[in-house]
Design a protein around this motif. Structure first.
Motif: not given
Length: 287
Positions: A29-48, A69-75
Motif C-alpha cells: 500500500r505504499r503511495r510515496t515514491p521512494g522512501l518516506r521521510r520517517a524511513e530516511l530519518a530513522t536510517l540517518a538517526g535524525i528526527s522527522v 549520515a544522510l549520504a550514507d542512508a541514501l547510498n
C-alpha cells in the motif's frame, strides 16, 4: 533557480531510493515514491521534524555529521556527496574551496591547446568552456557536425544547439541521453549562483521549456567523463561514436575527443575527411 537547492536535493534523492535498496520491506500500500521521510530519518538517526525542516529550506545549516549520515542512508556516490556538501556551503553563504567563483568565461583556447588539436586530426575533437561554448575544433569535427548545423551560429554552444535547433533531434538518435549528460555537466561544473550559468539557464528555460528546466532541476543526475553517441549523418550515414573528456581546470575548459566505436564508423569518417581507409581506427563498443 530555486533558493532551496539543498532541500530539493534531499527530497529528490529520498524519492529516488527504493526501500529495497536500503534493506526495508516494500509493502503493498505504499503511495510515496521512494522512501518516506520517517524511513530516511530513522536510517540517518535524525528526527522527522528536522528532516522536514531541511527539505523545506527552514534549516540550511546541517552539521557535517548529519550530512554524512544522510549520504550514507541514501547510498550517495562520492560525486553526489561532494555536490551535497557544496549545496550546503552555498546555502550557508559560500565556501572558499567549494563555492569560489567559476573561472573567467574564456572565449578562446590557448595556443598549446590548439596545437594538441592539430595533432588529433583527423579525429573529431573540440574545446569548450564550462557553459558549452565551442572555442576551437579540428577539421574532422567541422566535417562531422558542420552538416548538422551545430557550427552555424557565430558563437556555437552545445546546449543551445541541442535544445533549440530542430536538426539536433534528427541528428542524435540518443538525444535524451545526450541532453541528460550535457545538463548534468553544466550543473556540476560551477557554483549554481554564477551569473553566466544563471543567464544560460534562464535563456534555455524560456526557449526550450520543460525539457531543459526539468533536467536542470534534477540534482541527482551526475555527468560522465566517457560515453557514446549515435549520430545519423546526412552524408556519412549512421555513426557510432565514443567520446573522452579531458579537463583543463585552470581555464575552466574541456577537451572532448570523439572516436569511432566500430569499423563501419571509422570507414565512414575516413570518407568524410577524404582520408585513406585506416586513418581512424575503431576503439570498440561501450558496455
Amino acid at each position: 533557480m530555486s533558493d532551496n537547492e539543498l532541500g530539493t536535493f534531499l527530497r529528490t534523492w529520498r524519492e529516488a531510493v527504493t526501500p529495497a535498496e536500503v534493506g526495508l520491506p516494500t509493502g503493498p500500500r505504499r503511495r510515496t515514491p521512494g522512501l518516506r521521510r520517517a524511513e530516511l530519518a530513522t536510517l540517518a538517526g535524525i528526527s522527522v521534524e528536522y528532516l522536514t525542516r531541511l527539505e523545506q529550506g527552514r534549516d540550511r545549516h546541517p552539521s557535517a555529521q548529519v550530512l554524512g549520515a544522510l549520504a550514507d542512508a541514501l547510498n550517495l556516490s562520492l560525486v553526489d556527496r561532494t555536490l551535497l556538501r557544496r549545496l550546503t556551503k552555498e546555502a550557508d553563504g559560500g565556501d572558499p574551496l567549494l563555492c569560489a567563483a567559476a573561472p573567467s568565461l574564456g572565449r578562446t583556447a590557448r595556443p598549446t591547446v590548439r596545437a594538441v588539436l592539430d595533432h588529433l586530426e583527423p579525429a573529431p575533437a573540440l574545446v569548450v568552456n564550462w557553459i558549452g561554448d565551442v572555442l576551437a575544433h579540428t577539421t574532422g569535427y567541422e566535417r562531422l557536425v558542420g552538416p548538422l548545423g551545430l557550427l552555424d551560429d557565430e558563437r556555437p554552444n552545445l546546449l543551445r544547439y541541442l535544445f533549440t535547433d530542430e536538426r539536433a533531434r534528427s541528428a542524435y538518435r540518443d538525444w535524451d541521453r545526450v541532453a541528460d549528460d550535457l545538463v548534468a555537466r553544466l550543473r556540476h561544473g560551477v557554483p549554481l549562483r554564477d551569473p553566466h550559468l544563471a543567464e544560460l539557464a534562464d535563456e534555455l528555460t524560456v526557449t526550450a521549456g520543460a525539457e531543459f528546466a526539468d533536467r536542470f532541476a534534477d540534482l541527482a543526475a551526475a555527468p560522465r567523463r566517457t560515453g557514446s553517441q549515435h549520430i545519423e549523418h546526412p552524408e556519412a550515414g549512421s555513426l557510432r561514436l565514443l567520446h573522452e573528456t579531458l579537463a583543463l581546470p585552470d581555464e575552466g575548459q574541456r577537451l572532448i575527443v570523439h572516436l569511432p566505436a566500430d569499423e563501419a564508423t571509422a570507414a565512414a569518417l575516413d570518407r568524410l575527411n577524404g582520408r585513406r581507409p585506416g586513418a581512424l581506427r575503431a576503439v570498440g563498443e561501450t558496455g
